[in-house]
Enzyme design. Structure first.
Site, PDB file in Angstrom:
ATOM      1  N   GLY A  47      41.566 -32.345 -54.104  1.00 36.30           N
ATOM      2  CA  GLY A  47      41.103 -31.802 -52.831  1.00 36.30           C
ATOM      3  C   GLY A  47      41.145 -32.937 -51.830  1.00 36.30           C
ATOM      4  CB  CYS A  79      44.568 -35.272 -57.171  1.00 35.34           C
ATOM      5  SG  CYS A  79      45.615 -35.797 -55.816  1.00 35.34           S
ATOM      6  CG  HIS A 204      47.103 -31.276 -58.105  1.00 36.32           C
ATOM      7  ND1 HIS A 204      45.844 -30.837 -57.790  1.00 36.32           N
ATOM      8  CD2 HIS A 204      47.423 -32.206 -57.188  1.00 36.32           C
ATOM      9  CE1 HIS A 204      45.406 -31.461 -56.714  1.00 36.32           C
ATOM     10  NE2 HIS A 204      46.347 -32.308 -56.328  1.00 36.32           N
ATOM     11  CD  GLU A 206      44.920 -28.735 -60.535  1.00 34.84           C
ATOM     12  OE1 GLU A 206      45.272 -29.580 -61.387  1.00 34.84           O
ATOM     13  OE2 GLU A 206      44.735 -29.029 -59.341  1.00 34.84           O
TER      14      GLU A 206
HETATM   15  N1  GLN Z   1      44.575 -37.429 -50.464  1.00 31.11           N
HETATM   16  C1  GLN Z   1      43.407 -36.886 -51.101  1.00 31.11           C
HETATM   17  C2  GLN Z   1      42.245 -37.852 -51.074  1.00 31.11           C
HETATM   18  O1  GLN Z   1      42.381 -38.965 -50.761  1.00 31.11           O
HETATM   19  C3  GLN Z   1      43.690 -36.476 -52.529  1.00 31.11           C
HETATM   20  C4  GLN Z   1      44.708 -35.377 -52.561  1.00 31.11           C
HETATM   21  C5  GLN Z   1      44.580 -34.426 -53.703  1.00 31.11           C
HETATM   22  O2  GLN Z   1      43.546 -34.348 -54.373  1.00 31.11           O
HETATM   23  N2  GLN Z   1      45.596 -33.646 -53.899  1.00 31.11           N
HETATM   24  O3  GLN Z   1      41.160 -37.475 -51.391  1.00 31.11           O
END
Ligand code: GLN
Length: 254
Positions: A47, A79, A204, A206
């Protein structure tokens, strides 16, 4: 019966819940600290880590999240979730952001660039294939993803990937100060790691139909807890049976 919590403040928690359904495991959306007491393992989804951190702070979740990870229950960050678990994150917004920590590594947020530089690539995942069977490759979906630049001695590297040319060019074009050497000189970056009960992936899983990372994560419970693990279906037939129920779930990318 194993119950897996999915931090549901923001980001791809629905997709992880759907992946758990497909694998036949009970998932619980976590928004309050007391809900953590009802689960055996926790997934922190991707996220926007700064937003997720603000929400976690607002709901006073950080002490309970740290406590959960320190008791040895499995925690998997994908992520933004990986950023949450890292002991140190660089490329943060000024003022920094709160982290859970515990994973002995340095993570660089948005390493590959902006949303437009998001990409998919075939990763080599020998350890995953050894544990879960299936091919040596895994489709890594990287969405404005972080990369792991350094790991401590207790961290096992499960996957790395070459730094795309585009990323190299843009890293060279900005003044990264003291971080220059750490960033520009490298040919590859680490994108999946495990340290005891902690698992981190910069991509990811998922969002793919390959559920081996979810299955691998669920088996970590066996190593990190005295309690017995309920059978997790991983064989082709079991998986196909659960995949047959897919219409109930969110769309996934093949
Ligand atoms: N760029 C996001 C961050 O720094 C991470 C991106 C992702 O979870 N897909 O939190």
């Amino acid at each position: 019966m194993t119950t897996v919590g999915v931090l549901a403040l923001q980001g791809s928690f629905n997709e992880h819940m759907a992946a758990l359904r497909r694998i036949g495991v009970k998932g619980v959306e976590i928004r309050k600290e007391e809900q953590l007491q009802t689960v055996d393992a926790l997934i922190i989804p991707g996220g926007e880590s700064t937003t997720m951190a603000k929400l976690a702070h607002y709901h006073n979740l950080f002490p309970a999240l740290r406590e959960f990870a320190s008791t040895g229950k499995p925690v998997w960050g994908t992520c933004a979730g990986l950023i949450f678990l890292a002991n140190k994150a660089i490329g943060q917004k000024s003022g920094g952001q709160e982290l859970i920590g515990g994973l002995d590594c340095i993570v660089n947020r948005n390493f590959f660039g902006s949303q437009l530089q998001s990409f998919e690539t075939e990763l080599s995942v020998p350890k995953l294939a050894e544990e879960e069977g299936g091919p040596n490759g895994f489709r890594g979906v990287f969405i404005r993803a972080p990369a792991i630049l350094e790991v401590g001695p207790d961290v096992e590297i499960l996957a790395d990937c070459p730094v795309p040319l585009e990323t190299k060019k843009s890293l060279m074009s900005v003044d990264n100060g003291q971080e220059e050497e750490m960033l520009v000189s490298r040919e590859r970056v680490i994108v999946a790691v495990r340290q005891g009960n902690l698992l981190g992936t910069a991509f990811h899983p998922e969002l793919t139909s390959d559920l081996r990372w979810h299955s691998f994560f669920l088996k970590m419970k066996k190593d990190s807890s005295e309690r017995s693990l309920q059978h997790v279906p991983t064989s082709g037939t079991d998986l196909e049976d659960s995949l047959g129920k897919r219409p109930l779930d969110l769309p996934i990318y093949e």
